[in-house]
Structures are given as C-alpha cells and as structure tokens.
Design a protein around this motif. Structure first.
Motif, PDB file in Angstrom:
ATOM      1  N   ILE A  51     -35.299   4.575 -10.352  1.00 50.29           N
ATOM      2  CA  ILE A  51     -34.236   5.542 -10.608  1.00 50.29           C
ATOM      3  C   ILE A  51     -33.619   5.257 -11.972  1.00 50.29           C
ATOM      4  O   ILE A  51     -33.137   4.147 -12.222  1.00 50.29           O
ATOM      5  N   THR A  52     -33.636   6.236 -12.863  1.00 50.41           N
ATOM      6  CA  THR A  52     -33.037   6.102 -14.187  1.00 50.41           C
ATOM      7  C   THR A  52     -31.844   7.043 -14.294  1.00 50.41           C
ATOM      8  O   THR A  52     -31.998   8.270 -14.189  1.00 50.41           O
ATOM      9  N   ALA A  53     -30.672   6.467 -14.473  1.00 52.46           N
ATOM     10  CA  ALA A  53     -29.453   7.284 -14.565  1.00 52.46           C
ATOM     11  C   ALA A  53     -29.378   7.983 -15.919  1.00 52.46           C
ATOM     12  O   ALA A  53     -29.751   7.419 -16.954  1.00 52.46           O
ATOM     13  N   LEU A  54     -28.887   9.222 -15.912  1.00 55.74           N
ATOM     14  CA  LEU A  54     -28.568   9.880 -17.164  1.00 55.74           C
ATOM     15  C   LEU A  54     -27.301   9.260 -17.737  1.00 55.74           C
ATOM     16  O   LEU A  54     -26.542   8.604 -17.031  1.00 55.74           O
ATOM     17  N   THR A  55     -27.065   9.465 -19.007  1.00 51.27           N
ATOM     18  CA  THR A  55     -25.878   8.891 -19.626  1.00 51.27           C
ATOM     19  C   THR A  55     -24.627   9.640 -19.170  1.00 51.27           C
ATOM     20  O   THR A  55     -24.677  10.816 -18.782  1.00 51.27           O
ATOM     21  N   GLU A  56     -23.510   8.952 -19.213  1.00 49.07           N
ATOM     22  CA  GLU A  56     -22.246   9.562 -18.843  1.00 49.07           C
ATOM     23  C   GLU A  56     -21.937  10.761 -19.734  1.00 49.07           C
ATOM     24  O   GLU A  56     -21.479  11.807 -19.258  1.00 49.07           O
ATOM     25  N   ASP A  57     -22.205  10.632 -21.028  1.00 53.14           N
ATOM     26  CA  ASP A  57     -21.938  11.715 -21.965  1.00 53.14           C
ATOM     27  C   ASP A  57     -22.729  12.970 -21.613  1.00 53.14           C
ATOM     28  O   ASP A  57     -22.214  14.091 -21.695  1.00 53.14           O
ATOM     29  N   LEU A  58     -23.982  12.781 -21.195  1.00 55.94           N
ATOM     30  CA  LEU A  58     -24.812  13.938 -20.859  1.00 55.94           C
ATOM     31  C   LEU A  58     -24.317  14.630 -19.592  1.00 55.94           C
ATOM     32  O   LEU A  58     -24.327  15.867 -19.507  1.00 55.94           O
ATOM     33  N   LEU A  59     -23.849  13.862 -18.615  1.00 54.31           N
ATOM     34  CA  LEU A  59     -23.291  14.494 -17.423  1.00 54.31           C
ATOM     35  C   LEU A  59     -22.017  15.264 -17.762  1.00 54.31           C
ATOM     36  O   LEU A  59     -21.800  16.380 -17.275  1.00 54.31           O
ATOM     37  N   VAL A  60     -21.183  14.687 -18.615  1.00 52.49           N
ATOM     38  CA  VAL A  60     -19.952  15.369 -19.034  1.00 52.49           C
ATOM     39  C   VAL A  60     -20.293  16.698 -19.713  1.00 52.49           C
ATOM     40  O   VAL A  60     -19.637  17.726 -19.471  1.00 52.49           O
ATOM     41  N   LYS A  61     -21.310  16.709 -20.551  1.00 54.02           N
ATOM     42  CA  LYS A  61     -21.721  17.940 -21.226  1.00 54.02           C
ATOM     43  C   LYS A  61     -22.236  18.970 -20.231  1.00 54.02           C
ATOM     44  O   LYS A  61     -22.000  20.183 -20.388  1.00 54.02           O
ATOM     45  N   GLN A  62     -22.933  18.515 -19.203  1.00 53.47           N
ATOM     46  CA  GLN A  62     -23.386  19.445 -18.169  1.00 53.47           C
ATOM     47  C   GLN A  62     -22.194  20.065 -17.445  1.00 53.47           C
ATOM     48  O   GLN A  62     -22.156  21.279 -17.209  1.00 53.47           O
ATOM     49  N   PHE A  63     -21.227  19.235 -17.093  1.00 52.84           N
ATOM     50  CA  PHE A  63     -20.035  19.756 -16.418  1.00 52.84           C
ATOM     51  C   PHE A  63     -19.284  20.739 -17.309  1.00 52.84           C
ATOM     52  O   PHE A  63     -18.779  21.769 -16.827  1.00 52.84           O
ATOM     53  N   ALA A  64     -19.204  20.447 -18.604  1.00 53.71           N
ATOM     54  CA  ALA A  64     -18.535  21.367 -19.528  1.00 53.71           C
ATOM     55  C   ALA A  64     -19.274  22.700 -19.588  1.00 53.71           C
ATOM     56  O   ALA A  64     -18.656  23.771 -19.678  1.00 53.71           O
ATOM     57  N   SER A  65     -20.598  22.659 -19.495  1.00 48.24           N
ATOM     58  CA  SER A  65     -21.401  23.881 -19.523  1.00 48.24           C
ATOM     59  C   SER A  65     -21.153  24.750 -18.300  1.00 48.24           C
ATOM     60  O   SER A  65     -21.317  25.976 -18.343  1.00 48.24           O
ATOM     61  N   LEU A  66     -20.765  24.113 -17.193  1.00 46.28           N
ATOM     62  CA  LEU A  66     -20.574  24.821 -15.924  1.00 46.28           C
ATOM     63  C   LEU A  66     -19.108  25.104 -15.603  1.00 46.28           C
ATOM     64  O   LEU A  66     -18.794  25.656 -14.545  1.00 46.28           O
ATOM     65  N   ALA A  67     -18.222  24.736 -16.521  1.00 48.17           N
ATOM     66  CA  ALA A  67     -16.783  24.724 -16.228  1.00 48.17           C
ATOM     67  C   ALA A  67     -16.234  26.061 -15.773  1.00 48.17           C
ATOM     68  O   ALA A  67     -15.325  26.114 -14.938  1.00 48.17           O
ATOM     69  N   ASP A  68     -16.762  27.154 -16.287  1.00 49.85           N
ATOM     70  CA  ASP A  68     -16.182  28.463 -15.994  1.00 49.85           C
ATOM     71  C   ASP A  68     -16.889  29.224 -14.879  1.00 49.85           C
ATOM     72  O   ASP A  68     -16.520  30.366 -14.572  1.00 49.85           O
ATOM     73  N   LEU A  69     -17.877  28.612 -14.243  1.00 48.96           N
ATOM     74  CA  LEU A  69     -18.623  29.316 -13.200  1.00 48.96           C
ATOM     75  C   LEU A  69     -17.885  29.249 -11.864  1.00 48.96           C
ATOM     76  O   LEU A  69     -17.437  28.183 -11.441  1.00 48.96           O
ATOM     77  N   PRO A  70     -17.766  30.376 -11.182  1.00 51.52           N
ATOM     78  CA  PRO A  70     -17.027  30.426  -9.909  1.00 51.52           C
ATOM     79  C   PRO A  70     -17.930  30.078  -8.726  1.00 51.52           C
ATOM     80  O   PRO A  70     -18.411  30.948  -7.995  1.00 51.52           O
TER      81      PRO A  70
END
Length: 255
Positions: A51-70
């Motif tokens: 199991i290789t974890a993604l970086t914290e920064d990359l997860l934060v960017k994913q969350f920012a990309s999804l921030a406005d979705l209902p």
C-alpha cells in the motif's frame, strides 16, 4: 435526494476486487454518479500487497477540486496514515449535513502495532462526525479493545463503540462466529439487531468495501438506517454469489 452524486474517499485496489473500484461499481449499480478522492495505491509483488499512500498535498488538492459538489452521501474507506485521516476529517466536518459511512480499514500486514494504535486513535475522532461505522470483527476488536468470539461479545463491542461517540454501529461478523450464517450486528444506541444470511463459499474479496458503499448509496436515496443496512447486506450477498477470481461482482440493484 438533492442530487445523485456520491463520493468515495478510498484507496485503489489494483486487482479491482475492493477499494475505489468496488465503490464506483456499487454506486453505478445503485443508479448513482460516483466520484473518488484517492488516498492510496495498491500494487502486487511476490511479497504480497503493498500500500502506497498519496501525499497529503495531493489529497488536499482533490478535496479542493470537489469542494463545491453537492454530494448526497459520502463513503470513507482506507486512510493509510494520520495526515490523510486528518485532512479527510476536516473535509467531513465542513459538510455535517451529508450522510457518511466510515469503513474503518485498519488491518494490513504492512502496518506495525504502533501504526495501528495511532490510526485507532485517529479514527476514533471520526465517530462524532459520521452517520455510521462498519468495522469487521478484527477492526471492532482493535477499536473497542474487546476480544470477540460470540454474539454477546459483539454486543459489548458495539456498545463500547457507541459510547465512544458512534451514532450507529454495524459490526460485520463475516464467517468467524458461525460456519453456516454470516452474522452482522447493528446497534442504534438502544436496540441490537442481529442480521444473518447463509454463508456463501465463493470469493468474498471486496465484500466489506461493497457493503459500506452500498449502505452509503442507500442513504443517498433517503433510506432509513435499518432498512439501508438490510438492503446493503442483501446486495453484498448477491455480489459474493456472482464473484470471480478477483472479488465480488456488482449487479443491477433492484431495491
């Protein structure tokens, strides 16, 4: 349901039996449009799964990309380390109105006892911010500190997890307690609901992921908790019945 959008925060299973591959297939089977915020990648070698974890920064960017979705619901799966767990919790805290199912994946042979202990502490902080948790027996033992060998033990562990802040608890018993019946236990803080179906002997890889994502799908459609759990259990039973060499197989949900 305001939208048919649903989110999985989970890892990738390279063999597609579980993980985000199972989540997306389950969402589609329930008539929902699935999104993924990826937490990790799994690869296979002679030594087994890595199991290789993604970086914290990359997860934060994913969350920012999804921030406005209902989103109508969220399912949380594998969180490989504390940093990603904390970012996920922050994402959930900002959306308290969205039903969320936490599948607290804890047990991988790659994890040391110290890492498991740290993740246990981290995951306990999620309990007050999700709708329902769905640990398997081993995860329930780690989270509650109770050894489970009987239905009575399952009830004690469920009560302990509820006391730690979980609003709704489903402990997945799998095949350990009964050779003939797959026994799960739901506790809502007042009543215990044992749920069982005959054990199938086909490949059940990915069953836990599929159960949690089916349950999140049911909640997205507005099902009440107990009805959602029963429907998700039936869905997984059928998925195991259709499994192939790599894991459970999705089918068109008729609920």
């Amino acid at each position: 349901m305001k939208t048919n959008y649903i989110l999985a925060i989970s890892g990738s299973d390279i063999l597609s039996g579980g993980g985000m591959q199972a989540d997306l297939a389950t969402f589609t089977s329930h008539g929902l449009f699935g999104f993924v915020a990826l937490t990790s990648l799994a690869t296979v070698s002679e030594g087994g799964f890595e199991i290789t974890a993604l970086t914290e920064d990359l997860l934060v960017k994913q969350f920012a990309s999804l921030a406005d979705l209902p989103f109508a619901a969220i399912k949380v799966g594998l969180l490989p380390n504390q940093a990603l767990a904390r970012q996920t919790l922050a994402f959930l805290k900002a959306r308290p109105e969205i039903p969320c199912v936490l599948d607290p994946v804890l047990v991988f042979k790659e994890n040391s006892d110290e890492e498991i202990s740290q993740m246990r502490a981290e995951l306990l902080t999620f309990f007050r911010h999700v709708t329902l948790i769905t640990p398997n027996l081993r995860e329930a033992e780690i989270l509650s500190g109770i050894t489970i060998t009987t239905l009575s033990d399952m009830k004690k562990a469920a009560k302990m997890l509820y006391g730690l802040g979980a609003k709704h608890v489903v402990i997945k018993g799998g095949t350990r307690l009964d050779k003939h019946q797959a026994l799960d236990l739901y506790f809502d803080g007042q009543t215990f609901y044992p749920l069982s179906l005959p054990i199938l002997h086909e490949n059940n890889n990915g069953a836990g992921c599929t159960f949690a994502s089916s349950l999140a799908s049911q909640l997205a459609w507005g099902q009440e908790i107990l009805a959602a759990i029963k429907a998700a259990k039936r869905f997984v039973h059928q998925a195991i019945n259709r499994s192939n060499d790599y894991g459970v197989q999705q089918y068109e949900n008729k609920n």
